[in-house]
Motif scaffolding. Structure first.
Motif, PDB file in Angstrom:
ATOM      1  N   GLU A   1      34.840  32.358 -48.809  1.00 47.70           N
ATOM      2  CA  GLU A   1      36.279  32.392 -48.481  1.00 47.70           C
ATOM      3  C   GLU A   1      36.672  33.818 -48.415  1.00 47.70           C
ATOM      4  O   GLU A   1      36.125  34.748 -48.849  1.00 47.70           O
ATOM      5  CB  GLU A   1      37.113  31.818 -49.845  1.00 47.70           C
ATOM      6  N   GLY A   2      37.666  34.170 -47.359  1.00 45.37           N
ATOM      7  CA  GLY A   2      38.003  35.541 -47.228  1.00 45.37           C
ATOM      8  C   GLY A   2      37.315  36.074 -45.761  1.00 45.37           C
ATOM      9  O   GLY A   2      37.111  37.353 -45.737  1.00 45.37           O
ATOM     10  N   MET A   3      37.129  35.224 -44.908  1.00 39.47           N
ATOM     11  CA  MET A   3      36.387  35.671 -43.556  1.00 39.47           C
ATOM     12  C   MET A   3      37.376  35.620 -42.333  1.00 39.47           C
ATOM     13  O   MET A   3      38.476  34.956 -42.652  1.00 39.47           O
ATOM     14  CB  MET A   3      35.265  34.788 -43.530  1.00 39.47           C
ATOM     15  N   PRO A   4      37.224  36.112 -41.429  1.00 39.26           N
ATOM     16  CA  PRO A   4      38.174  35.987 -40.218  1.00 39.26           C
ATOM     17  C   PRO A   4      38.244  34.414 -39.907  1.00 39.26           C
ATOM     18  O   PRO A   4      37.413  33.609 -39.639  1.00 39.26           O
ATOM     19  CB  PRO A   4      37.377  36.654 -38.812  1.00 39.26           C
ATOM     20  N   ASP A   5      39.437  34.347 -39.577  1.00 40.64           N
ATOM     21  CA  ASP A   5      39.938  32.957 -39.221  1.00 40.64           C
ATOM     22  C   ASP A   5      39.878  32.465 -37.821  1.00 40.64           C
ATOM     23  O   ASP A   5      40.669  32.562 -37.188  1.00 40.64           O
ATOM     24  CB  ASP A   5      41.386  32.535 -39.825  1.00 40.64           C
TER      25      ASP A   5
ATOM     26  N   ILE B   1      33.605  40.977 -28.754  1.00 40.70           N
ATOM     27  CA  ILE B   1      34.815  41.918 -28.613  1.00 40.70           C
ATOM     28  C   ILE B   1      36.150  40.828 -29.054  1.00 40.70           C
ATOM     29  O   ILE B   1      37.286  41.442 -29.225  1.00 40.70           O
ATOM     30  CB  ILE B   1      35.082  42.248 -27.215  1.00 40.70           C
ATOM     31  N   GLY B   2      36.024  39.828 -29.577  1.00 42.73           N
ATOM     32  CA  GLY B   2      36.885  39.012 -30.127  1.00 42.73           C
ATOM     33  C   GLY B   2      36.883  37.511 -29.833  1.00 42.73           C
ATOM     34  O   GLY B   2      35.764  37.018 -29.532  1.00 42.73           O
ATOM     35  N   VAL B   3      38.073  36.827 -29.842  1.00 39.20           N
ATOM     36  CA  VAL B   3      37.945  35.340 -29.345  1.00 39.20           C
ATOM     37  C   VAL B   3      39.257  35.280 -28.449  1.00 39.20           C
ATOM     38  O   VAL B   3      40.331  35.938 -28.272  1.00 39.20           O
ATOM     39  CB  VAL B   3      38.361  34.472 -30.767  1.00 39.20           C
TER      40      VAL B   3
ATOM     41  N   LEU C   1      38.650  40.994 -33.348  1.00 38.33           N
ATOM     42  CA  LEU C   1      38.461  40.279 -34.621  1.00 38.33           C
ATOM     43  C   LEU C   1      39.318  41.142 -35.549  1.00 38.33           C
ATOM     44  O   LEU C   1      39.613  40.512 -36.682  1.00 38.33           O
ATOM     45  CB  LEU C   1      37.034  40.453 -34.875  1.00 38.33           C
ATOM     46  N   SER C   2      39.405  42.477 -35.379  1.00 41.81           N
ATOM     47  CA  SER C   2      39.891  43.159 -36.518  1.00 41.81           C
ATOM     48  C   SER C   2      41.922  42.884 -36.127  1.00 41.81           C
ATOM     49  O   SER C   2      42.330  43.189 -37.481  1.00 41.81           O
ATOM     50  CB  SER C   2      40.057  44.742 -36.131  1.00 41.81           C
ATOM     51  N   ASP C   3      42.191  42.035 -35.276  1.00 44.80           N
ATOM     52  CA  ASP C   3      43.401  41.873 -35.501  1.00 44.80           C
ATOM     53  C   ASP C   3      43.761  40.246 -35.851  1.00 44.80           C
ATOM     54  O   ASP C   3      44.859  39.567 -35.930  1.00 44.80           O
ATOM     55  CB  ASP C   3      44.035  41.842 -34.051  1.00 44.80           C
ATOM     56  N   ILE C   4      42.802  39.691 -36.476  1.00 45.19           N
ATOM     57  CA  ILE C   4      42.688  38.199 -36.897  1.00 45.19           C
ATOM     58  C   ILE C   4      42.593  38.229 -38.453  1.00 45.19           C
ATOM     59  O   ILE C   4      42.138  39.137 -39.177  1.00 45.19           O
ATOM     60  CB  ILE C   4      41.569  37.524 -36.415  1.00 45.19           C
ATOM     61  N   SER C   5      43.615  37.379 -39.098  1.00 51.32           N
ATOM     62  CA  SER C   5      43.613  37.464 -40.297  1.00 51.32           C
ATOM     63  C   SER C   5      42.372  36.905 -41.180  1.00 51.32           C
ATOM     64  O   SER C   5      41.697  36.270 -40.426  1.00 51.32           O
ATOM     65  CB  SER C   5      44.726  36.230 -40.897  1.00 51.32           C
TER      66      SER C   5
ATOM     67  N   LEU D   1      24.371  30.376 -42.879  1.00 46.57           N
ATOM     68  CA  LEU D   1      25.641  30.462 -42.503  1.00 46.57           C
ATOM     69  C   LEU D   1      25.846  31.708 -41.196  1.00 46.57           C
ATOM     70  O   LEU D   1      25.091  32.749 -41.462  1.00 46.57           O
ATOM     71  CB  LEU D   1      26.609  31.060 -43.643  1.00 46.57           C
ATOM     72  N   ILE D   2      26.325  31.438 -40.217  1.00 49.13           N
ATOM     73  CA  ILE D   2      26.502  32.236 -39.048  1.00 49.13           C
ATOM     74  C   ILE D   2      27.995  32.739 -39.200  1.00 49.13           C
ATOM     75  O   ILE D   2      29.036  32.096 -39.543  1.00 49.13           O
ATOM     76  CB  ILE D   2      26.552  31.499 -37.671  1.00 49.13           C
ATOM     77  N   VAL D   3      28.002  34.059 -39.316  1.00 48.07           N
ATOM     78  CA  VAL D   3      29.561  34.970 -39.350  1.00 48.07           C
ATOM     79  C   VAL D   3      29.611  35.743 -38.292  1.00 48.07           C
ATOM     80  O   VAL D   3      28.666  36.316 -37.603  1.00 48.07           O
ATOM     81  CB  VAL D   3      29.383  35.591 -40.634  1.00 48.07           C
ATOM     82  N   PRO D   4      30.899  35.974 -37.816  1.00 45.46           N
ATOM     83  CA  PRO D   4      31.020  37.023 -36.841  1.00 45.46           C
ATOM     84  C   PRO D   4      30.744  38.541 -37.278  1.00 45.46           C
ATOM     85  O   PRO D   4      31.006  38.905 -38.395  1.00 45.46           O
ATOM     86  CB  PRO D   4      32.506  36.944 -36.168  1.00 45.46           C
ATOM     87  N   PRO D   5      30.380  39.429 -36.202  1.00 42.01           N
ATOM     88  CA  PRO D   5      30.256  40.946 -36.399  1.00 42.01           C
ATOM     89  C   PRO D   5      31.624  41.395 -36.753  1.00 42.01           C
ATOM     90  O   PRO D   5      32.567  41.208 -36.098  1.00 42.01           O
ATOM     91  CB  PRO D   5      29.476  41.351 -35.573  1.00 42.01           C
TER      92      PRO D   5
END
Length: 348
Positions: free
Chosen positions: A219-223, A263-265, A280-284, A301-305
């Motif tokens: 919990e607490g990862m980019p949504d 670079i994001g989504v 990604l830095s602009d995502i909750s 688990l795969i997570v975004p950089p």
């Protein structure tokens, strides 16, 4: 460490300039050589769970761009037979093959299953640099933009819930780019992982009897659940075939330093009649990820950089029992595997 696998396809390939007569061009045999980079810290490549190969049905989309040519060269277009001029391939019995209508995708936009355009029918031996960019994809997404613009995407979608092997694999985005001084019969694609990965081992030191059915979440990862992850392509700005303002150029254009990185989504904005990429830095960072249970009290688990503003928290749920541990790692780099031990003391 890198595992190299060389795959050759003996299929006739026609490669010519758009302004040249096909009959004046030589014929040849196209061959793809493919290498797969491991996650740093991983013993084997994770393209499949056996760790040694692509699996039947794995799909890649190939974008060809001639950035220094003002005209559309052969290979840069599929003549309307796929959106964004992607060449779509699948791994089939140890070779890359084109998709068929039996695969169930509406590739040419006629509202029925269709085959993908065949890159092996194209000659592309023009005297201009060629950029070949390939990445894995998992879903076909079709939507109507505005009042009547039909947009189709072959998307690599991130799954916050990775309890199913297919969703774990789909989230593990692979990307490759090769630059040739001219159109070539021999193209090498070195695929790399552009996401990060976690390998979590449960240490039940007090013998509390954690079952094999326990569920691990972070919990607490980019949504970014169900979002299309976008990898930057420095040459996308020179893409000549795109789905209006919703296509490859709008989403993937980036600086040279961002080339080949997440670079994001993707965001579809009907108010502006376009798609764009949200960093990604602009995502909750209130997302909850669920890990794949790999057995023997280990989870993947795969997570975004990304860089987290606060520490994420692991929760292990085993029936009515709950265990938690704060993750000390706050920065995740592309292509790296982070090994974590979760020590179990008492339930909450």
């Amino acid at each position: 460490m890198k595992i190299n696998k060389i795959f050759f396809m003996g299929i006739a390939l026609l490669l010519t300039s758009c302004s040249a007569e096909e009959s004046d061009q030589p014929s040849g045999v196209l061959s793809f050589s493919t290498s797969i980079e491991n996650f740093e810290g991983e013993d084997v490549s994770r393209t499949n769970f056996a760790g040694n190969a692509f699996e039947n049905g794995d799909k890649v989309k190939l974008k060809i761009i001639c950035p220094f040519s003002s005209r559309t060269e052969f290979g840069e277009t599929t003549y309307g037979n796929s959106f964004d001029a992607f060449w779509l391939l699948k791994w089939d019995a140890d070779k890359w093959s084109t998709l068929t209508s039996a695969d169930g995708f509406d590739i040419n936009g006629d509202y029925s299953p269709s085959a993908s355009p065949n890159i092996y029918d194209r000659y592309e031996a023009q005297q201009t640099p060629y950029v070949y960019t390939a990445q894995t994809w998992s879903e076909e997404q079709i939507f109507i933009a505005g009042k009547s613009t039909r947009v189709e995407q072959y998307s690599n979608v991130f799954h916050a819930n990775q309890t199913k092997a297919a969703d774990y694999k789909a989230s593990d985005l692979m990307w490759a780019q090769t630059i040739q001084q001219t159109g070539s019969y021999n193209v090498h694609l070195s695929f790399k992982h552009v996401m990060a990965a976690l390998l979590v081992t449960i240490n039940d030191s007090t013998n509390l009897g954690i079952s094999d059915n326990a569920v691990l979440t972070l919990e607490g990862m980019p949504d970014i659940d169900q979002a299309e992850v976008i990898v930057g392509d420095y040459y996308a700005a020179k893409s000549k075939v795109n789905s209006n303002n919703y296509g490859y150029k709008n989403k993937h254009s980036c600086t040279q330093d961002e080339n080949g990185t997440v670079i994001g989504v993707a965001v579809v904005d009907d108010s502006q009649n376009k798609s764009y990429t949200k960093a990604l830095s602009d995502i909750s960072q209130d997302g909850i990820y669920t890990a794949y249970n790999a057995g023997s009290k280990t989870y993947r688990l795969i997570v975004p950089p990304c860089a987290l503003s606060n520490n994420a928290t692991f929760w292990l749920r085993d029936g009515e029992k709950r265990y938690s541990m704060q993750l000390t790692q706050t920065t995740f780099e592309a292509g790296k595997l982070y090994k974590v031990t979760m020590k179990i003391n008492e339930s909450i």
